[in-house]
Enzyme design. Structure first.
Site, short mmCIF file in Angstrom:
data_model
loop_
_atom_site.label_atom_id
_atom_site.label_comp_id
_atom_site.label_asym_id
_atom_site.label_seq_id
_atom_site.Cartn_x
_atom_site.Cartn_y
_atom_site.Cartn_z
N TYR A 137 -35.00 49.97 49.53
CA TYR A 137 -34.65 50.80 48.39
C TYR A 137 -35.47 50.36 47.18
CZ TYR A 137 -30.46 52.36 50.96
OH TYR A 137 -29.60 52.90 51.88
N SER A 138 -35.46 51.17 46.14
CA SER A 138 -36.22 50.76 44.95
C SER A 138 -35.67 49.46 44.39
CB SER A 138 -36.24 51.86 43.89
OG SER A 138 -34.93 52.23 43.52
N GLU A 139 -34.34 49.25 44.48
CA GLU A 139 -33.74 47.97 44.11
C GLU A 139 -32.52 47.67 44.97
OE1 GLU A 139 -35.98 48.93 40.35
OE2 GLU A 139 -34.16 49.95 41.01
N THR A 140 -32.25 46.36 45.07
CA THR A 140 -31.09 45.82 45.76
C THR A 140 -30.49 44.75 44.85
OG1 THR A 140 -31.96 46.25 47.98
CG2 THR A 140 -30.33 44.49 47.79
N HIS A 154 -30.27 51.78 37.28
CA HIS A 154 -29.39 52.25 38.34
C HIS A 154 -28.74 51.10 39.11
CE1 HIS A 154 -32.04 51.85 41.93
NE2 HIS A 154 -31.02 52.30 42.65
#
Length: 297
Positions: free
Chosen positions: A45-48, A77
């Protein structure tokens, strides 16, 4: 073998498989930096995020945010989604305070009439800072020409309220045509070493002359592994602060729409306010749960 529970949510949407997906590891104790980065790359994902006990017991948690290749000092987000996950498990939570590299992030929980969590709003941890303009020659990074850029209000400009982006306004018809060119990105990154390998471009078009009419946006960061981001809360918050700085007003609020071209439409509520300590911004939106499981280490 350790089992690490995680939850995924779609952020800045009320519809599953819209918005920006996020993985939240709700107990990051004992997980090394290397393991966190590997898990973030695996989730893709774009971030975790990884939730840890706070250093100061007056705060709610320490939250570490990783993109596919590096740790982030702050991001929008991930904070909204992490707060959604934690507050969904505790009906008493109305505000959360997260310790992050960029500073303390306050998150206000939004619930419906039944008490169920529907989303959250965060305040960016720092006031607006502008970090310098860049030439319209940056346009090839977006697969565009300098004529596609609007420069009457500002040149392409780096700015931050916790993590920096390059903000580029374009004419509305150019937004859908924008496509990142990795070779142009690499050349621009080499030419501007202050980017430190993280040339993230937030390209936007206004929905009207008044910024309160809203904006449509896209964000590209191929050098960090994110070809395009469906909803970039930190960039939207910073743009809100930047737009307020250009208008000279005391406050600004509008809706931003991002992710349409990816098939993951996202809606973000953006607000900014001028104070004696600078211009501060907030961004919020809804979330929906998607997956739940365990990772093995």
């Amino acid at each position: 073998m350790r089992q690490l529970p995680f939850v995924t949510v779609d952020v800045f949407t009320d519809t599953r498989f819209g918005g920006n997906p996020l993985a939240v590891f709700t107990d990051g104790r004992g997980v090394s930096d290397t393991e966190m980065q590997a898990l973030a790359a695996e989730m893709n994902y774009s971030e975790t995020t990884f939730v840890l006990p706070p250093a100061d017991p007056a705060n709610s948690a320490r939250v570490r945010i990783f993109n596919r290749t590096a740790e982030m000092p702050f991001a929008g987000h991930p904070n909204v989604g992490t707060a959604y996950v934690l507050a969904s498990a505790d009906p008493a939570i109305s505000v959360l305070r997260f310790e992050e590299i960029a500073g303390l992030v306050e998150v206000r929980i939004v619930r419906d009439g039944t008490g169920a969590v529907t989303g959250a709003e965060i305040g960016a941890p720092q006031p607006l800072q502008t970090l310098g303009e860049m030439p319209v020659a940056i346009a090839p990074c977006l697969g565009l020409t300098p004529a596609d850029l609007r420069t009457d209000r500002h040149l392409p400009i780096r700015a931050t309220t916790g993590v920096d982006f390059l903000f580029v306004e374009v004419v509305p018809e150019a937004l859908a045509r924008a496509t990142p060119d990795p070779a142009a990105y690499a050349r621009a990154n080499a030419a501007y070493p202050a980017q430190s390998g993280r040339l993230s471009i937030f390209v936007y078009a206004r929905c009207g002359d008044d910024p309160a009419a809203g904006i449509r946006a896209r964000m590209f960061s191929p050098l960090t592994g994110t070809w395009e981001d469906a909803a970039t809360g930190s960039a939207n918050a910073t743009l809100g602060a930047l737009l307020l700085s250009l208008t000279g007003g005391d406050a600004l609020a509008y809706e931003a729409v991002q992710g349409v071209e990816m098939g993951r439409p996202s809606r973000l509520s953006v607000s900014a306010r001028r104070t004696g300590d600078g211009i501060f911004a907030s961004v919020g939106g809804q979330c929906v749960p998607v997956l739940r499981g365990d990772a093995s280490l």
